[in-house]
Design a protein around this motif. Structure first.
Motif, short mmCIF file in Angstrom:
data_model
loop_
_atom_site.label_atom_id
_atom_site.label_comp_id
_atom_site.label_asym_id
_atom_site.label_seq_id
_atom_site.Cartn_x
_atom_site.Cartn_y
_atom_site.Cartn_z
N ASN A 110 0.84 -1.20 0.00
CA ASN A 110 0.00 0.00 0.00
C ASN A 110 0.87 1.25 0.00
O ASN A 110 1.65 1.47 0.92
CB ASN A 110 -0.92 0.00 1.22
CG ASN A 110 -2.02 1.02 1.11
OD1 ASN A 110 -1.96 1.93 0.29
ND2 ASN A 110 -3.02 0.87 1.93
N GLN A 112 -0.10 4.16 0.50
CA GLN A 112 -0.65 5.10 1.47
C GLN A 112 -0.59 4.47 2.85
O GLN A 112 -0.59 3.25 2.99
CB GLN A 112 -2.10 5.44 1.12
CG GLN A 112 -2.25 6.07 -0.24
CD GLN A 112 -3.71 6.29 -0.57
OE1 GLN A 112 -4.61 5.87 0.15
NE2 GLN A 112 -3.96 6.93 -1.69
N GLN A 113 -0.57 5.31 3.86
CA GLN A 113 -0.52 4.81 5.23
C GLN A 113 -1.62 5.49 6.03
O GLN A 113 -1.76 6.71 5.99
CB GLN A 113 0.85 5.11 5.84
CG GLN A 113 1.00 4.59 7.24
CD GLN A 113 2.39 4.88 7.80
OE1 GLN A 113 3.15 5.63 7.21
NE2 GLN A 113 2.70 4.30 8.92
N THR A 124 -7.77 8.65 8.67
CA THR A 124 -7.75 9.00 7.26
C THR A 124 -7.96 7.74 6.44
O THR A 124 -7.41 6.69 6.75
CB THR A 124 -6.39 9.64 6.89
OG1 THR A 124 -6.18 10.75 7.74
CG2 THR A 124 -6.36 10.06 5.46
N VAL A 126 -7.49 5.11 3.41
CA VAL A 126 -6.35 4.70 2.61
C VAL A 126 -6.82 3.75 1.52
O VAL A 126 -7.88 3.16 1.62
CB VAL A 126 -5.25 4.02 3.47
CG1 VAL A 126 -4.66 4.99 4.46
CG2 VAL A 126 -5.80 2.81 4.18
#
Length: 193
Positions: A110, A112-113, A124, A126
């Motif tokens: 991924n 994004q984290q 948030t 992801v």
């Protein structure tokens, strides 16, 4: 004396009821803004649409079925033909290929984290992996094309031009800049319930 007349006049105006120019409040209930009235009208209309023309629910979705078939197809070893063109639309190169093009920034992990937000206490969102186990590209037009070389081995080509992958052999005429089928499709979909 003048001061007493002014105070008495204001008092009289206040007592003049809710229609007077000056009131102490509470006569007509809460004041509703035009924006609130407009929002109420929109909600009323949407409620009417929901009753008169409800959103349909289907037992089967052709589009979902096609997307599932495409995922299945992309996970198979299939013979294709790739052609790429310059920004001006001229054919730059072509090759018999294996599978469909892979966007350059497709990831195995991924990119994004998820972070806990101290600002609003939420998390948030992801990205999620696709059903084929990779994280799809979101910001590139570059493509990996797996060309089948003269020795029959896969040759990975990094392409920044626009790539078209065809489901069968193609004839490319570089003089006329035309691409036409050169045989039957080697890749087809089965559609249905």
């Amino acid at each position: 004396m003048n001061r007493l007349i002014i105070i008495a006049s204001l008092f009289a105006l206040t007592l003049g009821g809710c229609s007077g120019p000056l009131t102490l409040g509470g006569c007509s209930g809460p004041v509703t803004s035009q924006e609130d009235k407009d929002q109420e009208a929109v909600q009323l209309q949407q409620k009417q649409y929901a009753a008169g023309q409800p959103v349909p629910a289907f037992d089967y979705s052709l589009e979902r079925g096609l997307v599932i078939e495409l995922y299945n197809l992309r996970n198979q070893e299939v013979a294709t033909h790739s052609v790429w063109r310059s920004d001006t639309g001229m054919v730059e190169y072509d090759c018999p290929s294996f599978g469909y093009g892979i966007p350059y920034d497709t990831s195995l992990t991924n990119p994004q984290q998820g972070l806990l937000s101290h600002y609003n206490g939420g998390i948030t969102s992801v990205g999620q992996a696709e059903p084929n186990g990779v994280f799809a590209s979101t910001n590139t037009s570059a493509t990996w094309v797996m060309c089948v070389g003269l020795a029959g081995k896969l040759e990975p080509h990094y392409i920044e031009a626009k790539v078209t992958v065809f489901p069968g052999p193609m004839k490319v005429d570089y003089k006329t800049n035309r691409v036409t089928p050169a045989g039957e499709a080697t890749v087809t979909l089965t559609v249905g319930r």
